[in-house]
Motif scaffolding. Structure first.
Motif, PDB file in Angstrom:
ATOM      1  N   PHE A  60      28.616  19.336  31.210  1.00 45.99           N
ATOM      2  CA  PHE A  60      27.207  19.495  30.859  1.00 45.99           C
ATOM      3  C   PHE A  60      26.265  18.967  31.934  1.00 45.99           C
ATOM      4  N   GLN A  61      26.752  18.070  32.789  1.00 47.94           N
ATOM      5  CA  GLN A  61      25.921  17.600  33.882  1.00 47.94           C
ATOM      6  C   GLN A  61      25.957  18.534  35.083  1.00 47.94           C
ATOM      7  N   ASP A  62      27.074  19.219  35.274  1.00 45.10           N
ATOM      8  CA  ASP A  62      27.275  20.008  36.489  1.00 45.10           C
ATOM      9  C   ASP A  62      27.059  21.494  36.302  1.00 45.10           C
ATOM     10  N   THR A  63      26.575  21.909  35.136  1.00 46.13           N
ATOM     11  CA  THR A  63      26.238  23.315  34.907  1.00 46.13           C
ATOM     12  C   THR A  63      24.786  23.406  34.436  1.00 46.13           C
ATOM     13  N   PHE A  96      23.514  18.941  25.790  1.00 45.77           N
ATOM     14  CA  PHE A  96      23.012  18.562  27.114  1.00 45.77           C
ATOM     15  C   PHE A  96      22.547  17.107  27.117  1.00 45.77           C
ATOM     16  N   THR A  97      21.761  16.740  26.120  1.00 44.86           N
ATOM     17  CA  THR A  97      21.220  15.382  26.024  1.00 44.86           C
ATOM     18  C   THR A  97      22.313  14.357  25.807  1.00 44.86           C
ATOM     19  N   SER A  98      23.273  14.684  24.960  1.00 45.69           N
ATOM     20  CA  SER A  98      24.343  13.734  24.656  1.00 45.69           C
ATOM     21  C   SER A  98      25.145  13.383  25.897  1.00 45.69           C
ATOM     22  N   ALA A  99      25.392  14.363  26.762  1.00 48.94           N
ATOM     23  CA  ALA A  99      26.166  14.106  27.979  1.00 48.94           C
ATOM     24  C   ALA A  99      25.416  13.161  28.911  1.00 48.94           C
TER      25      ALA A  99
END
Length: 218
Positions: A60-63, A96-99
């Motif tokens: 979720f951080q890298d996409t 997204f936020t949780s990651a």
């Protein structure tokens, strides 16, 4: 061309802003709850928990958020289920936020000196008890400023959901601009709306950071 008065434009944008704030709250609260679970798994000494949590965070951080929304919206559709733009936006922003929150909080937990873990262990506390009673209370103080600061990114991230048809302030502004042919006025008001929503959060993050710094300096 449809005639819109200034009040008509502002009134519609206020409704879009309300949806923006609502979606941001859903994403931040639910993302925080999921992020806490991911954090616990990420710092676990068990590879069966830490490795999937790390993969989750990295995905979720890298996409791009936009791609994640498309995968949810069209992927669930391919399975034969209908999903509304609101549900897609809420689910996508929550993941997204949780990651990001899990990674922010992991950094705060790992910034606590190892001696604190050892002190808890010397008191015969389990690892969970060490985390709950010794580490987390200290990590929370460190985590507040970046967490509040990230809330601004969540609000701005809602703009991406306009691409799947969710009627937040950016989508509302786009539709009004197409109807009135006044893009400078409309998007100027949209930018002002985001500023009004985000500035208090940024100011709060700075204020909390100053107070924590002052408390630590005493």
């Amino acid at each position: 061309m449809i005639e819109f008065t200034l009040w008509d434009i502002v009134r519609h944008l206020l409704l879009g802003a309300a949806w923006t704030v609502g979606l941001s709250l859903i994403a931040f609260v639910s993302g925080g709850a999921v992020g806490l679970l991911i954090l616990i798994a990420r710092i676990s000494s068990r590879p069966a928990l830490s490795r999937p949590a790390r993969a989750y965070i990295e995905f979720f951080q890298d996409t791009p958020l936009l791609m994640q929304l498309f995968l949810i919206f069209f992927g669930i559709g391919l399975l034969g289920f209908d999903i509304s733009p609101l549900a897609t936006a809420a689910l996508g922003l929550t993941l997204f936020t949780s990651a990001y929150l899990a990674e922010i909080w992991r950094g705060c937990v790992e910034s606590i000196a190892n001696g604190q873990w050892e002190a808890g262990e010397s008191l015969a506390l389990s690892r969970w008890q060490q985390l709950r009673f010794v580490i987390l209370p200290q990590a929370v103080r460190i985590a507040v400023p970046p967490t509040v600061g990230f809330s601004v990114q969540v609000v701005k991230g809602t703009a991406v959901t306009s691409i799947i048809g969710f009627m937040e302030i950016t989508k509302t502004g786009s539709m009004i601009s197409n109807a009135t042919f006044k893009p400078l006025l409309v998007y100027g008001l949209v930018a002002l709306g985001y500023f009004i929503i985000c500035y208090p959060l940024s100011a709060l993050a700075r204020q909390v950071e100053r107070r924590l710094h002052a408390a630590c300096s005493r």
